[in-house]
Motif scaffolding. Structure first.
Motif, short mmCIF file in Angstrom:
data_model
loop_
_atom_site.label_atom_id
_atom_site.label_comp_id
_atom_site.label_asym_id
_atom_site.label_seq_id
_atom_site.Cartn_x
_atom_site.Cartn_y
_atom_site.Cartn_z
N PHE A 179 0.83 -1.20 0.00
CA PHE A 179 0.00 0.00 0.00
C PHE A 179 0.88 1.26 0.00
O PHE A 179 0.56 2.24 -0.68
N SER A 201 1.68 3.80 -3.28
CA SER A 201 1.49 5.24 -3.18
C SER A 201 2.72 6.00 -3.67
O SER A 201 2.60 7.08 -4.27
N LEU A 215 -5.14 4.40 -4.90
CA LEU A 215 -4.14 5.09 -4.09
C LEU A 215 -3.89 6.52 -4.57
O LEU A 215 -3.23 7.30 -3.87
N PRO A 225 -3.42 5.06 1.87
CA PRO A 225 -3.11 3.64 1.99
C PRO A 225 -3.84 2.99 3.16
O PRO A 225 -4.20 1.81 3.09
#
Length: 302
Positions: free
Chosen positions: A21, A25, A88, A93
């Motif tokens: 996550f 990003s 994202l 996240p």
């Protein structure tokens, strides 16, 4: 000591999955979501092809199995990867991780609908509690609000596509090796996305600094290659139920990594929502055990 080592390996897998996550990003700051998905799928397919070539080439598919592999590749790879990275761009996240945490419950609900599996009241209570937690997160505390952001919608698509993917893979795994399923679904997912690359890649920034290229390549190998293979191998040694408990740490790890690397801290709504999701997941996972304990307690009191 051996069991402790297995749990440490499985926890490492969960840690790397949670880091995706944060890494996602970072990567979408330099490439478009579909570009990140295509680049990483190329790396994953090449990696899996190199380490599992013999198994892959010896796999035979029936017509029905081939159709299911194609559907799994489209749902669980093409749609899932693109919606994940695209989400994202529009949400944190932490929010994405919390919504995706409900995938096991949605998978179980879909299994109930498809295979008519039995569920008791404790399971349904857990499902409701978890969905209330998700509702808090995606509406930012206003449960009756219909103003849901684009990032939350994309995260829901990621979660739903992954849940459907798990059901199909569970069916295919009865006859086909995990290596072959993983390779061919990723290959099909890549082939579905390739046509979009003809318009995207000419606009791609090829002058991104080397550390980001390395992050893209190495994270694809570690997160989607090594971690997946290690999980499938070690999970069998302690059982899927015990292993699944470790997955509950993924949102918490994502929160911690987000705070450390992105300086994004969870809001009070996200914390309340994550607590509800965790309680709901535990009830859904252990609803049979809880029912048995309740029965034994009643027998003891009689």
């Amino acid at each position: 000591m051996k069991q402790l080592t297995i749990y440490m390996i499985l926890f490492s897998c969960v840690f790397f999955w949670a880091s995706n996550f944060i890494i996602g990003s970072i990567l979408i700051d330099h490439w478009a979501p579909i570009t990140v998905a295509i680049f990483r799928l190329i790396v994953i397919v090449l990696f899996l092809g190199c380490i599992s070539w013999k198994t892959i080439t010896r796999t035979a598919f029936t017509r029905n199995d081939l159709v299911l592999v194609v559907i799994a590749g489209i749902l669980g790879v093409s749609i899932n990867h693109y919606s994940f990275y695209a989400s994202l761009q529009h949400t944190s996240p932490i929010t994405a991780a919390l919504i995706l945490a409900c995938a096991p419950i949605v998978t179980s609900l879909l299994n109930k609908m498809i295979y008519h599996e039995s569920r008791n009241g404790i399971f349904w209570l857990g499902a409701i509690i978890s969905f209330v937690g998700v509702g808090l997160i995606i509406t930012k505390g206003a449960l009756i609000s219909i103003l849901i952001g684009k990032g939350e919608v994309l995260s829901l698509i990621t979660m739903l596509s992954f849940a459907l993917f798990l059901i199909i893979v569970n069916h295919l795994s009865l006859k086909i090796s995990a290596q072959s399923i993983t390779f061919y679904t990723n290959l099909i997912g890549l082939l579905v996305l390739v046509p979009f690359s003809f318009t995207i890649l000419p606009q791609t920034n090829w002058h991104v600094a080397t550390p980001y290229w390395l992050l893209l390549i190495l994270s694809a190998i570690v997160i989607h290659g090594i971690s997946n293979l290690m999980w499938n191998q070690k999970m069998k040694e302690i059982g899927s139920t015990n292993a699944s408990l470790l997955l509950n740490f993924e949102p918490a790890i994502a929160m911690l990594l987000s705070a450390v690397f992105l300086k994004q801290f969870p809001t009070s709504i996200q914390l309340y929502g994550s607590l509800l999701i965790l309680i709901g997941i535990l009830l859904c996972i252990y609803y049979k055990e809880i029912k048995i304990l309740q029965f034994l307690k009643r027998r003891t009191n009689e």
